[in-house]
Design a protein around this motif. Structure first.
Motif, PDB file in Angstrom:
ATOM      1  N   ASN A 238       0.801  -1.230   0.000  1.00 60.82           N
ATOM      2  CA  ASN A 238       0.000   0.000   0.000  1.00 60.82           C
ATOM      3  C   ASN A 238       0.832   1.277   0.000  1.00 60.82           C
ATOM      4  N   PRO A 241       4.091   2.842  -4.981  1.00 61.85           N
ATOM      5  CA  PRO A 241       3.308   2.790  -6.232  1.00 61.85           C
ATOM      6  C   PRO A 241       4.059   2.050  -7.342  1.00 61.85           C
ATOM      7  N   ARG A 268      -5.133  -1.847  -3.705  1.00 63.12           N
ATOM      8  CA  ARG A 268      -4.734  -1.690  -5.096  1.00 63.12           C
ATOM      9  C   ARG A 268      -5.171  -2.930  -5.869  1.00 63.12           C
ATOM     10  N   SER A 298      -0.358   3.530 -10.145  1.00 63.97           N
ATOM     11  CA  SER A 298      -0.155   3.266  -8.713  1.00 63.97           C
ATOM     12  C   SER A 298       0.349   1.852  -8.450  1.00 63.97           C
TER      13      SER A 298
END
Length: 395
Positions: A238, A241, A268, A298
């Motif tokens: 998390n 990216p 994600r 991301s």
């Protein structure tokens, strides 16, 4: 067991001939084998005695069986001699060959389950027990127990290499080279050469975490280890990216987190390899992981297993993969098969642990970390979630 059920169906389809002078039909013989294998599984894997008492307090998936247990049980049930048993095995192979011929005449694949059964029993009866072990294995959740003769010495199958004028064996993960040489039965004079990676060391960084491990006895004592490990995984996934692959030591460990509903913590795109996936589904999964992570900016997360199809056989160049999280050290499970292998290598080389436990774990680690750097321009970071990682630092 599923193979024996196919033998029963095949026998009935082609007349179900008699064996042992008419004492038993082929289908009944196969059904008897199913019963015997179930009894062997119950006795040696489950530890269930004749009175129904279970002696094993822990769960295991395989067990050693005495070398002549199967043959003795067959002869006892049918009240036959060893010579008659050999005749039955020969008859099974002969019936199978006739079925193969018939299938071929019909324009079908010349396949026969009875022929495979005859060949297996012939091998089982005559196998050299100094280089094999006999096991009963509980698989598919107890629905498909089987017996197997497991070869402890790979040099048996590749002895022809020693007849070549010369041969070259190369891979990025053959180390330790001495183990590879000895396991294959190559000459002690075989030249062992290690070439350094042509890729810059600055392009790859490896870190390890000291407060977690997948060692079973420590996890059993400290209930905080697993939650702490998951926290490391979610923090990495998390926070950065980038496209991230998380490699678990087994599908069982992967399922441990999945069954707890922990995957919802990953904020994600998340893709999870499944053991039963077809090759086409697996390729679609990997393609989606690569494209999702690059398109949304991301990154995405891919959960896989060490020693699996993804961690050992697929490339992720450039930004397709930039972080690899290794969950624990992928030591082999302490099964009966593994214990037999370790004992054999101890006897033959005096290096049972080094050759059958440490070396395979090191190769799986190298394979998983190796997904990061596929050419001289790739850059990546590997994080090993296990305090035992430093023992592999020289690799």
């Amino acid at each position: 067991m599923w193979m024996l059920n196919s033998c029963v169906l095949e026998a009935k389809k082609f007349g179900d001939p008699k064996l042992s002078g008419g004492k038993v039909s082929v289908s009944k013989f196969c059904k008897m084998l199913i019963e015997i294998i179930s009894v062997l599984r119950d006795t040696y894997v489950y530890g269930i005695l004749e009175n129904g008492i279970r002696t094993n307090a822990y769960v295991k998936n395989d067990a050693f069986i005495p070398s002549h247990e199967l043959e003795s049980e067959i002869m006892s049930r049918l009240k036959i001699t060893s010579k008659t048993l050999h005749d039955i095995v020969s008859d099974l192979a002969a019936y199978g060959e006739k079925i193969q011929e018939y299938q071929q005449k019909e324009g079908k694949l010349p396949r026969s389950y009875l022929h495979k059964l005859g060949a297996f029993l012939e091998f089982w009866i005559h196998v050299e027990m100094d280089q094999y072990i006999k096991l009963v294995v509980d698989s598919s959740g107890g629905k498909n127990p089987r017996i197997e003769a497991y070869c402890l010495d790979p040099s048996i199958g590749i002895g022809i290499i020693n007849e070549f004028h010369s041969s070259i064996h190369m891979s990025g993960t053959l180390e330790p080279l001495e183990e590879y040489r000895d396991s294959l039965g190559l000459s002690k004079e075989t030249e062992l050469v290690f070439y350094p990676s042509p890729f810059s060391k600055e392009n790859r960084k490896i870190f390890f975490v000291k407060d977690v491990t997948t060692r079973y006895d420590e996890i059993a004592r400290d209930k905080k280890i697993v939650p702490r490990m998951w926290q490391h995984i979610t923090d990495i996934c998390n926070t950065f990216p980038k496209n991230i692959m998380v490699c678990f030591p087994s599908f069982n460990t992967l399922s441990l987190f999945q069954n707890k509903g922990s995957f919802d913590d990953i904020k994600r795109c998340l893709y999870v390899e499944e053991q039963s996936m077809s090759q086409s589904d697996l390729m679609d999964l990997v393609t989606s992981f690569k494209s999702c992570g690059l398109e949304n900016g991301s990154g995405a997360a891919l959960f896989s297993v060490m020693g699996g199809r993804i961690s050992e056989g697929m490339d992720f160049p450039a930004e397709q993969l930039e972080i690899a999280v290794i969950v624990g050290i992928p030591y082999p499970k302490p099964t009966a098969r593994q214990r037999g292998l370790q004992k054999y290598y101890d006897f033959k080389f005096g290096k049972g642990w080094e050759y059958t436990v440490n070396a395979p774990a090191a190769r799986k680690l190298l394979q998983s970390i190796g997904r990061l750097i596929r050419d001289e321009n790739d850059r990546g970071v590997a994080v090993i979630l296990d305090k035992r990682a430093p023992r592999f630092s020289q690799r």
